[in-house]
Design an enzyme around this catalytic site. Structure first.
Site, short mmCIF file in Angstrom:
data_model
loop_
_atom_site.label_atom_id
_atom_site.label_comp_id
_atom_site.label_asym_id
_atom_site.label_seq_id
_atom_site.Cartn_x
_atom_site.Cartn_y
_atom_site.Cartn_z
N ARG A 93 0.95 -1.27 -0.06
CA ARG A 93 0.17 0.03 -0.05
C ARG A 93 0.91 1.09 -0.22
O ARG A 93 1.72 1.54 0.89
CB ARG A 93 -1.02 -0.06 1.31
CG ARG A 93 -1.61 1.29 1.54
CD ARG A 93 -2.47 1.65 0.44
NE ARG A 93 -3.91 0.96 0.68
CZ ARG A 93 -5.01 1.09 -0.21
NH1 ARG A 93 -5.00 1.64 -1.48
NH2 ARG A 93 -6.25 0.39 -0.08
N SER A 96 0.40 7.96 0.77
CA SER A 96 0.77 9.31 0.11
C SER A 96 1.93 9.03 -0.85
O SER A 96 2.00 9.97 -1.72
CB SER A 96 1.17 10.18 1.04
OG SER A 96 0.00 10.62 1.57
N ARG A 193 -13.23 12.04 1.89
CA ARG A 193 -12.04 12.72 1.68
C ARG A 193 -12.58 14.05 0.92
O ARG A 193 -11.55 15.09 1.20
CB ARG A 193 -11.06 11.77 0.88
CG ARG A 193 -9.79 12.44 0.75
CD ARG A 193 -9.11 12.44 2.02
NE ARG A 193 -8.70 10.99 2.50
CZ ARG A 193 -8.33 10.71 3.94
NH1 ARG A 193 -8.10 11.88 4.63
NH2 ARG A 193 -7.91 9.82 4.28
N TYR A 208 -1.07 20.72 3.98
CA TYR A 208 -1.12 19.23 3.56
C TYR A 208 -2.53 18.77 3.50
O TYR A 208 -3.24 18.74 4.56
CB TYR A 208 -0.32 18.20 4.49
CG TYR A 208 -0.05 17.16 3.78
CD1 TYR A 208 0.30 16.96 2.57
CD2 TYR A 208 -0.32 15.84 4.27
CE1 TYR A 208 0.67 15.57 2.06
CE2 TYR A 208 -0.14 14.58 4.06
CZ TYR A 208 0.57 14.42 2.78
OH TYR A 208 0.63 13.32 1.96
N TYR A 278 -8.39 0.29 5.56
CA TYR A 278 -7.61 0.97 4.52
C TYR A 278 -6.51 -0.11 3.90
O TYR A 278 -6.24 0.11 2.65
CB TYR A 278 -6.70 2.13 5.08
CG TYR A 278 -6.00 2.60 4.12
CD1 TYR A 278 -6.26 3.19 2.97
CD2 TYR A 278 -4.40 2.91 4.40
CE1 TYR A 278 -5.56 4.09 2.19
CE2 TYR A 278 -3.63 3.73 3.56
CZ TYR A 278 -4.03 4.06 2.57
OH TYR A 278 -3.13 4.95 1.47
N GLY A 386 2.58 7.14 4.64
CA GLY A 386 2.63 6.83 5.82
C GLY A 386 3.20 5.57 6.28
O GLY A 386 3.88 5.46 7.52
#
Length: 413
Positions: A93, A96, A193, A208, A278, A386
């Protein structure tokens, strides 16, 4: 049933690391530094600090070609009671680190005349253009909204200067949600989002936020293609990439060997499997800011294409533009002050706090040299994701891509 491993059990079952190393003899003092780095990663795996990692480096000439895989892709044993090794084709994954891919897709649209960097987003993102700015709350707890001053451009989105923020990073938006004006997402959904209001005017400050998620929608509307289809046709196909996707759940061949998310338990310091939605589901739409899965080697193909300026993804002059600081002096100063005051967040990767930084099209830019353990060179472009993913790119020197999967910056419990 999944079987879980604590850090002390990992030690005796660590998969053998694999490596490829070419050309380091041509780089002064590198042999000792590389050995020290590898020893540090081996120790981190052995002591249960991380489950696994992939480190890669290339240069523009092809003489330098380094890959090293450490440890396992999960702390959960497989049906054969083994820890599956972390490999260069392990689907990860990107979080960002997806933002670089979406930036490339947007810049391709610019090159093809579908949109301009300095064009307002009114035509393609009227829903974003209509969004108001949240100033605060009245005595009754109702949000105070005002009209936006100025127009958002694609450049604002690519440089995080549009006035948008993530909910978890901004106190006004956290309060906005706490008062019931935003629904807590039950699943990984795009609207959750894109729904939060702006918190400032475009160009006023670096914040950000969900800028690249909106950029992904811009690419979809400019091209008429779903972002997954656009990714496959315009990034994956030119580079012969077969394991990069927004839709992991539709790829059982990749799903079966993806890297798991883990977090560190504060009570005992051990790594735990993290069953985060996620990491085990796809978004209901393609998240341009965080939605892609990819093997490390495939992500390396993308950044190496940029480094070589080979024209397969972007024209050389467009790549050069990515490395140019895009903030004005006031916004650059504000960004540095904000980051210095928030070292625990460390946006996008380990850019040393002592460095003066700016932001370009796709990542953070070092504005000065730094020697020693936190080595950086003026003009290097860097960002990440992340789950401890970091890439660092220089047009004229080494470029490193790191893949670490053990815990989120904000997720230890």
């Amino acid at each position: 049933m999944r079987q879980f491993l604590s850090s002390d059990r990992i030690n005796s079952e660590i998969p053998q690391e694999k490596s490829e190393m070419v050309g380091f003899s041509d780089i002064d003092n590198s042999s000792r530094q590389i050995k020290e780095m590898e020893a540090a990663f081996r120790s981190a795996v052995k002591t249960g600090q991380i489950p696994g990692a992939v480190i890669m480096a290339r240069d523009h000439s092809g003489r330098l070609n380094y890959t090293r895989c450490f440890g396992a892709r999960t702390v959960v044993r497989d049906e054969c009671n083994r820890l599956p090794p972390m490999q260069v084709d392990t689907p990860c994954r990107l979080a960002s680190a997806t933002k670089l891919l979406t930036t490339i897709m947007a810049l391709q649209c610019v090159e093809r005349g579908l949109v301009r960097l300095d064009e307002t987003v009114d035509r393609l993102l009227p829903d974003l253009s209509a969004m108001k700015v949240l100033e605060g709350f009245d005595a009754a707890g109702e949000p105070k909204m005002r009209e936006r001053k100025g127009k958002i451009t694609l450049k604002h989105l690519l440089t995080h200067t549009s006035g948008l923020s993530y909910v978890f990073l901004h106190p006004l938006l956290r309060e906005y949600m706490a008062k019931g004006h935003l629904q807590t997402a039950e699943k990984f959904g795009i609207q959750s989002r894109l729904a939060p209001p702006a918190v400032n005017d475009p160009g006023a400050e670096w914040i950000y936020g969900a800028n690249l998620d909106w950029t992904g929608k811009l690419v979809e509307r400019a091209t008429g293609l779903d972002l997954e289809q656009y990714l496959q046709e315009n990034i994956c196909a030119p580079l012969n990439i077969t394991d990069m996707t927004f839709k992991l759940q539709q790829r059982p061949d990749l799903l079966a060997r993806r890297a798991d998310q883990t977090h560190r338990n504060k009570a005992d310091g051990r790594l735990r499997y993290d069953d985060s939605v996620y990491f085990r589901s796809d978004g209901d739409e393609c998240f341009g800011g965080q939605g892609v899965f990819s093997g490390p080697e495939s992500y390396m193909k993308v950044v190496h294409s940029l480094l070589q300026r080979d024209g397969r993804l972007l024209r050389p002059e467009t790549v050069d533009l990515m490395f140019q600081p895009a903030l004005d002096a006031q916004t650059e100063k504000q960004m540095n002050q904000h980051m210095d005051a928030s070292p625990h967040i460390n946006y996008g990767g380990p850019m040393p706090m002592v460095l003066r930084r700016s932001f370009g099209l796709g990542g953070m830019i070092a504005l000065e040299d730094l020697d020693g353990q936190k080595w950086r060179r003026k003009g290097c472009l860097t960002f990440g994701g992340g789950p401890n993913i970091v890439w660092v790119m220089l047009l004229s020197a080494l470029r490193f891509v790191f893949f670490f999967f053990f815990f989120f910056f904000f997720c230890s419990s």
